[in-house]
Design a protein around this motif. Structure first.
Motif: not given
Length: 149
Positions: A86-96, A98-104, A140-149
């Protein structure tokens, strides 16, 4: 002849490790690697890992204090550990997210949204913020974040 007698390592460049901090990056290629057993049939380490290639969009520092310029390539991995999938799935979702520029806190199905845009390969070149940490001598990565619009 061993390394000690060869003496050809005097100016060999060392791996450049990005210093901790939040950096603006561009998503590159991604690939999955499954765990392979050794010659004894034993397998150690993560069950699989997803290698995420990134390119810096701004200058940054390395752990040695050197400067690297925009365009510097780096890679991080999302590891799938047994019992902690689940940790890996959550990290991949967080990456998604971020690149889709959605709210966390989005409730959207990120997999469906990425598939609708052509899959992960279509996400290549998308900007995002990556929060780097240094762990065991590697970036290593602590978190992925979107770039604010």
């Amino acid at each position: 002849m061993g390394l000690l007698q060869n003496k050809d390592y005097g100016t060999t460049p060392l791996q450049r490790i990005l210093a901790a901090g939040i950096k603006r990056c561009q998503l590159g290629d991604m690939r999955d690697i499954d765990r392979q057993p050794n010659e004894n049939g034993e397998a150690k380490g993560p069950l699989s890992k997803t290698i995420v290639n990134l390119t810096l969009e701004e200058p940054a520092k390395t752990t040695d204090g050197d400067d690297v310029q925009a365009g510097f390539p780096t890679a991080v991995s999302i590891n799938v550990w047994e019992g902690r999938e689940d940790e890996a799935r959550a990290q991949l979702r967080e990456l998604g997210i971020a690149v889709l520029r959605l709210e966390r806190n989005t409730k959207e199905d990120v997999v469906k949204l990425i598939d609708a845009q052509g899959g992960w390969s279509a996400m290549k070149g998308k900007p995002l913020l990556v929060e780097f940490i240094v762990k065991k001598g590697f970036s290593d990565v602590k978190a992925f974040h979107r770039i604010p619009a």
